[in-house]
Design an enzyme around this catalytic site. Structure first.
Site, PDB file in Angstrom:
ATOM      1  CB  CYS A   1      17.434 -33.863  69.696  1.00 52.09           C
ATOM      2  SG  CYS A   1      17.396 -32.864  68.202  1.00 52.09           S
ATOM      3  CE  LYS A  56       8.380 -42.878  68.442  1.00 51.03           C
ATOM      4  NZ  LYS A  56       9.339 -41.789  68.240  1.00 51.03           N
ATOM      5  CB  CYS A 103      12.485 -31.747  63.463  1.00 57.12           C
ATOM      6  SG  CYS A 103      12.047 -33.328  64.216  1.00 57.12           S
ATOM      7  CB  CYS A 149      18.221 -36.860  62.908  1.00 55.80           C
ATOM      8  SG  CYS A 149      16.443 -37.040  63.043  1.00 55.80           S
ATOM      9  NE  ARG A 155      10.062 -46.739  70.244  1.00 50.15           N
ATOM     10  CZ  ARG A 155      10.452 -45.866  69.346  1.00 50.15           C
ATOM     11  NH1 ARG A 155      11.252 -44.876  69.688  1.00 50.15           N
ATOM     12  NH2 ARG A 155      10.037 -45.973  68.099  1.00 50.15           N
ATOM     13  CB  CYS A 187      14.422 -36.446  70.174  1.00 47.42           C
ATOM     14  SG  CYS A 187      13.553 -37.215  68.796  1.00 47.42           S
ATOM     15  CE  LYS A 214       9.737 -42.515  73.090  1.00 49.35           C
ATOM     16  NZ  LYS A 214      10.296 -41.232  72.671  1.00 49.35           N
ATOM     17  NE  ARG A 224      17.024 -44.726  70.152  1.00 43.02           N
ATOM     18  CZ  ARG A 224      15.936 -44.110  69.667  1.00 43.02           C
ATOM     19  NH1 ARG A 224      14.734 -44.552  69.973  1.00 43.02           N
ATOM     20  NH2 ARG A 224      16.056 -43.054  68.887  1.00 43.02           N
TER      21      ARG A 224
HETATM   22 FE1  SRM Z   1      13.244 -39.433  69.187  1.00 42.82          FE
HETATM   23  C1  SRM Z   1      12.360 -40.133  65.984  1.00 42.82           C
HETATM   24  C2  SRM Z   1      16.487 -39.619  68.374  1.00 42.82           C
HETATM   25  C3  SRM Z   1      14.021 -39.443  72.458  1.00 42.82           C
HETATM   26  C4  SRM Z   1      10.107 -38.279  69.888  1.00 42.82           C
HETATM   27  N1  SRM Z   1      14.251 -39.884  67.473  1.00 42.82           N
HETATM   28  C5  SRM Z   1      13.694 -40.181  66.260  1.00 42.82           C
HETATM   29  C6  SRM Z   1      14.773 -40.637  65.272  1.00 42.82           C
HETATM   30  C7  SRM Z   1      14.880 -42.124  65.357  1.00 42.82           C
HETATM   31  C8  SRM Z   1      14.586 -40.153  63.818  1.00 42.82           C
HETATM   32  C9  SRM Z   1      13.891 -41.048  62.827  1.00 42.82           C
HETATM   33  O1  SRM Z   1      12.769 -41.524  63.120  1.00 42.82           O
HETATM   34  O2  SRM Z   1      14.426 -41.224  61.747  1.00 42.82           O
HETATM   35  C10 SRM Z   1      16.000 -39.922  65.883  1.00 42.82           C
HETATM   36  C11 SRM Z   1      17.354 -40.551  65.587  1.00 42.82           C
HETATM   37  C12 SRM Z   1      18.406 -39.487  65.433  1.00 42.82           C
HETATM   38  C13 SRM Z   1      19.774 -40.024  65.338  1.00 42.82           C
HETATM   39  O3  SRM Z   1      20.395 -39.869  64.259  1.00 42.82           O
HETATM   40  O4  SRM Z   1      20.272 -40.576  66.305  1.00 42.82           O
HETATM   41  C14 SRM Z   1      15.591 -39.815  67.346  1.00 42.82           C
HETATM   42  N2  SRM Z   1      14.930 -39.644  70.217  1.00 42.82           N
HETATM   43  C15 SRM Z   1      16.188 -39.609  69.710  1.00 42.82           C
HETATM   44  C16 SRM Z   1      17.227 -39.523  70.810  1.00 42.82           C
HETATM   45  C17 SRM Z   1      18.517 -40.258  70.490  1.00 42.82           C
HETATM   46  C18 SRM Z   1      17.490 -38.036  71.091  1.00 42.82           C
HETATM   47  C19 SRM Z   1      18.699 -37.681  71.901  1.00 42.82           C
HETATM   48  O5  SRM Z   1      19.338 -36.717  71.494  1.00 42.82           O
HETATM   49  O6  SRM Z   1      18.991 -38.319  72.914  1.00 42.82           O
HETATM   50  C20 SRM Z   1      16.413 -40.100  71.985  1.00 42.82           C
HETATM   51  C21 SRM Z   1      16.522 -41.585  72.111  1.00 42.82           C
HETATM   52  C22 SRM Z   1      15.769 -42.098  73.291  1.00 42.82           C
HETATM   53  C23 SRM Z   1      15.973 -43.553  73.574  1.00 42.82           C
HETATM   54  O7  SRM Z   1      17.062 -43.927  74.013  1.00 42.82           O
HETATM   55  O8  SRM Z   1      15.023 -44.325  73.397  1.00 42.82           O
HETATM   56  C24 SRM Z   1      15.002 -39.717  71.556  1.00 42.82           C
HETATM   57  N3  SRM Z   1      12.213 -39.017  70.890  1.00 42.82           N
HETATM   58  C25 SRM Z   1      12.763 -38.958  72.143  1.00 42.82           C
HETATM   59  C26 SRM Z   1      11.850 -38.291  73.037  1.00 42.82           C
HETATM   60  C27 SRM Z   1      12.119 -37.952  74.498  1.00 42.82           C
HETATM   61  C28 SRM Z   1      11.684 -39.021  75.442  1.00 42.82           C
HETATM   62  O9  SRM Z   1      11.103 -40.027  75.027  1.00 42.82           O
HETATM   63  O10 SRM Z   1      11.895 -38.844  76.630  1.00 42.82           O
HETATM   64  C29 SRM Z   1      10.731 -37.945  72.293  1.00 42.82           C
HETATM   65  C30 SRM Z   1       9.510 -37.125  72.794  1.00 42.82           C
HETATM   66  C31 SRM Z   1       8.608 -37.921  73.666  1.00 42.82           C
HETATM   67  C32 SRM Z   1       7.653 -38.720  72.853  1.00 42.82           C
HETATM   68  O11 SRM Z   1       8.005 -39.812  72.402  1.00 42.82           O
HETATM   69  O12 SRM Z   1       6.549 -38.255  72.617  1.00 42.82           O
HETATM   70  C33 SRM Z   1      10.971 -38.418  70.944  1.00 42.82           C
HETATM   71  N4  SRM Z   1      11.517 -39.292  68.136  1.00 42.82           N
HETATM   72  C34 SRM Z   1      10.354 -38.721  68.602  1.00 42.82           C
HETATM   73  C35 SRM Z   1       9.401 -38.661  67.518  1.00 42.82           C
HETATM   74  C36 SRM Z   1       7.956 -38.076  67.601  1.00 42.82           C
HETATM   75  C37 SRM Z   1       6.986 -39.119  68.038  1.00 42.82           C
HETATM   76  C38 SRM Z   1       5.564 -38.626  67.966  1.00 42.82           C
HETATM   77  O13 SRM Z   1       4.757 -39.101  68.761  1.00 42.82           O
HETATM   78  O14 SRM Z   1       5.243 -37.814  67.118  1.00 42.82           O
HETATM   79  C39 SRM Z   1      10.056 -39.186  66.380  1.00 42.82           C
HETATM   80  C40 SRM Z   1       9.470 -39.340  64.969  1.00 42.82           C
HETATM   81  C41 SRM Z   1       8.601 -40.537  64.806  1.00 42.82           C
HETATM   82  O15 SRM Z   1       8.478 -41.388  65.689  1.00 42.82           O
HETATM   83  O16 SRM Z   1       7.982 -40.614  63.746  1.00 42.82           O
HETATM   84  C42 SRM Z   1      11.374 -39.562  66.795  1.00 42.82           C
HETATM   85 FE1  SF4 Z   2      15.787 -35.842  64.825  1.00 40.77          FE
HETATM   86 FE2  SF4 Z   2      13.804 -34.193  65.314  1.00 40.77          FE
HETATM   87 FE3  SF4 Z   2      14.391 -36.094  67.059  1.00 40.77          FE
HETATM   88 FE4  SF4 Z   2      16.019 -34.061  66.790  1.00 40.77          FE
HETATM   89  S1  SF4 Z   2      13.897 -33.939  67.503  1.00 40.77           S
HETATM   90  S2  SF4 Z   2      16.638 -36.228  66.836  1.00 40.77           S
HETATM   91  S3  SF4 Z   2      15.862 -33.594  64.637  1.00 40.77           S
HETATM   92  S4  SF4 Z   2      13.633 -36.440  65.030  1.00 40.77           S
END
Ligand code: SRM
Ligand code: SF4
Length: 559
Positions: free
Chosen positions: A423, A203, A468, A429, A141, A472, A205, A72
């Site tokens: 997402c 993390k 899930c 994922c 990030r 995201c 943001k 990323r």
């Molecule tokens: Fe996310 C984890 C994809 C935005 C909350 N996110 C992941 C992972 C890395 C899975 C992993 O940990 O193994 C996913 C990778 C999937 C893949 O195969 O590509 C993933 N997140 C994404 C992306 C690519 C979704 C998308 O379809 O665009 C976004 C990348 C953003 C970027 O460029 O940095 C993405 N993730 C978000 C957002 C939205 C936002 O930030 O605006 C959130 C919700 C806001 C927040 O952070 O609270 C988000 N991602 C999470 C979480 C839950 C964090 C938490 O506080 O509980 C995880 C899981 C974790 O961190 O343990 C996670």
């Molecule tokens: Fe993966 Fe859940 Fe984030 Fe979708 S919402 S990319 S399933 S961690």
């Protein structure tokens, strides 16, 4: 009470002994295996890398499934020159299975990278002035930033501030350049200026926008700045804290949360206030439980007033808490927009941000040619789309011609599709419970039918889907959030968020199969179209009539 070593979460211990995020990544790169050790997998995130397995693929023979990597980028505001976009395009073509994925935070992801190719990939993005430093991991990030849709110079100033925040909070360890760019070792065990030895508890943001224009989902961020201006110059910021999406089903102690407004500060207070907030997270965030470690839980547990006082004390600056916040709008950017200087911006809708070629729809080739031939810069959007910037008439016609000849529709999508998100989810994922991106075209088509049936396209709801509950695709701040809940294609349905993204919804249905969703929404839309006030949006309607009424209504849906 201070936390003892044995209470700390495992990742805390890994960070502490990592020698500035080095671990044994360099040794791992040369060990001949297709993956890294468990500890290094955690550290790789700070370098922008996730070790993954393709969940569609069967294991080879008796053995384990092969490892691959997701990379990323750290791309503040999603701003890319033509050369930089073309570098991503090339890397996607050569190493990433012929695809790129635009993200919900204005970044690019490559999937399916092989360990032996990682260095070449990192060196190529470095060559064009890009990086993946701190794109993931327990640090600040990618900073998101409002889109410069109309060429308003205020947005240029906004870019300055988002870049400043991104650079200021970039970690200082030189592990990245040593490991990936073959630089000489510089500071083996440095104490980081902001992050200390163990970085943040989780993390962090940041989003930046103009007050009144929320195209960045400001309230979903740990920290948000909404700029005000006087005489064409940014003079200060409304400061928001404690937003976030992740939760776990059936664990009420985890929840999505909309950010709180701390108050307004003048422009020169930006860095001291931001530092106070980030270091308050560093010092008060929960390092024993990663499911309770985000800044939002500090706010929820200690209260907004406590946090405001803490930040004021650290920064030695007081918030103006009486200045009124302007009402929010969400600017629209699709299609051609003529700017005051006579040039054009063009917003391209990209379903789920996935850029690849399929027969009859050669999106990747079309974008690559459009960028290469016009030479224009682009800005990636928080809705996984792309804005082509500053085209003259000749470039505009060239772009149109290229898209047309590759089967790409350049019309503005309808109001339902415009901001809809899904997402990544399966197959890459590791945390996915259900499909998301791959099912979304079908799901949104069903919802489109219902929106048309009830004549609601002028205020089509904001729909977002995830595989899930991590959120995201920001489903909780959508008007309809579809959240993967259980294997077997079961989803929780969240309603009650609003179009402007200022609040989070709540679960009104559990374990719904996607085939059942239209029947539920049919009932809800019938109620909305019958009882709504003129032009009332779905989220606002639910807020007015009360979510319990909708819950009761949906509980009676025949399937
Ligand atoms: Fe996310 C984890 C994809 C935005 C909350 N996110 C992941 C992972 C890395 C899975 C992993 O940990 O193994 C996913 C990778 C999937 C893949 O195969 O590509 C993933 N997140 C994404 C992306 C690519 C979704 C998308 O379809 O665009 C976004 C990348 C953003 C970027 O460029 O940095 C993405 N993730 C978000 C957002 C939205 C936002 O930030 O605006 C959130 C919700 C806001 C927040 O952070 O609270 C988000 N991602 C999470 C979480 C839950 C964090 C938490 O506080 O509980 C995880 C899981 C974790 O961190 O343990 C996670
Ligand atoms: Fe993966 Fe859940 Fe984030 Fe979708 S919402 S990319 S399933 S961690």
């Amino acid at each position: 009470m201070s936390t003892t070593q044995s209470e700390l979460s495992e990742v805390e211990l890994i960070k502490e002994k990592s020698e500035g995020l080095r671990g044994t990544i360099a040794e791992g790169l040369a060990d001949g295996n297709d993956g890294f050790s468990e500890d290094d997998k955690q550290l790789l995130k700070f370098h922008g890398l996730y070790q993954q397995k393709n969940r569609d693929k069967k294991a080879d023979g008796e053995g384990e499934k092969k490892n691959s990597f997701m990379l990323r980028g750290r791309i503040p505001g999603g701003r890319l020159t033509a050369e930089q976009y073309l570098a991503w395009d090339y890397l996607g073509e050569r190493f990433g299975g012929g695809a790129l994925r635009l993200t919900t935070r204005q970044s690019v992801q490559l999937h399916g990278l092989l360990k032996e190719d990682l260095k070449s990939v990192m060196q190529e993005i470095h060559r064009v002035g890009l990086t993946s430093v701190g794109a993931c991991g327990d640090v600040v990030r990618n900073v998101t930033e409002a889109l410069n849709i109309t060429g308003n110079p205020l947005y240029g100033q906004l870019s300055y501030f988002s870049q400043l925040l991104s650079d200021y909070f970039k970690y200082e360890s030189t592990s990245y350049v040593e490991i990936w760019l073959d630089d000489v070792q510089q500071n083996p065990v440095k104490q980081e200026r902001i992050y200390g030895k163990t970085y943040l508890p989780r993390k962090f943001k940041i989003a930046v926008c103009l007050a009144g224009e929320n195209g960045v989902d400001l309230y979903a961020n740990d920290m948000g700045f909404a700029a005000t201006a006087v005489n064409g110059k940014i003079d200060g910021f409304f400061v928001f804290v404690g937003g976030g999406g992740g939760m776990t089903h059936n664990k009420p102690e985890t929840f999505p949360r909309a950010a709180d407004l701390l108050g307004w500060v003048p422009v020169d207070a930006l860095l001291p206030i931001a530092t106070a907030i980030v270091t308050a997270h560093r010092d008060f965030g929960d390092r024993t439980n990663r499911k309770h470690a985000r800044l939002k839980y500090v706010l929820a547990d200690r209260g907004v007033q406590w946090f405001r006082n803490e930040v004021e004390t650290r920064a030695k600056i007081s918030f103006d808490t009486v200045r009124p916040l302007p009402a929010w709008k969400v600017p629209e950017y699709h299609g051609f927009i003529k700017k005051p200087d006579g040039k054009y911006n063009f917003g391209l809708y990209i379903m789920n941000g996935r850029i690849k070629d399929i027969p009859g729809y050669r999106l990747k080739t079309a974008i690559q040619l459009a960028v290469a031939r016009t030479g224009v810069s682009v800005q990636l959007t928080p809705d996984q789309d792309m804005l082509f910037l500053d085209m003259d008439d000749k470039q505009r016609l060239e772009l149109l011609h290229i898209f047309k000849s590759h089967g790409i529709n350049t019309n503005r999508p309808n109001a339902l599709y415009r901001r809809a998100l899904a997402c990544v989810s399966l197959p890459t994922c590791a945390l996915a419970l259900t499909e998301s991106e791959r099912y979304f075209p079908h799901v949104i088509r069903d919802i489109n039918r219902l929106v048309e049936k009830y004549n609601l396209m002028d205020r089509a709801p904001l729909v977002r889907m995830t595989g899930c509950p991590n959120g995201c695709g920001r489903p909780y701040s959508a008007e309809i959030g579809i959240v993967g809940q259980q294997n077997g294609g079961k989803y929780a349905i969240f309603l009650g968020g609003n179009y402007a993204g200022t609040k989070v919804g709540e679960a009104v249905l559990q374990k719904v199969q996607m085939t059942e969703l239209p029947a539920h929404l049919d009932k809800a839309f019938a109620f909305w179209s019958k009882e709504s006030q003129p032009k009332e949006r779905f989220g606002d309607f639910i807020a007015r009539v009360g979510i319990d009424k909708i819950k009761a209504l949906l509980a009676t849906t025949d399937k």
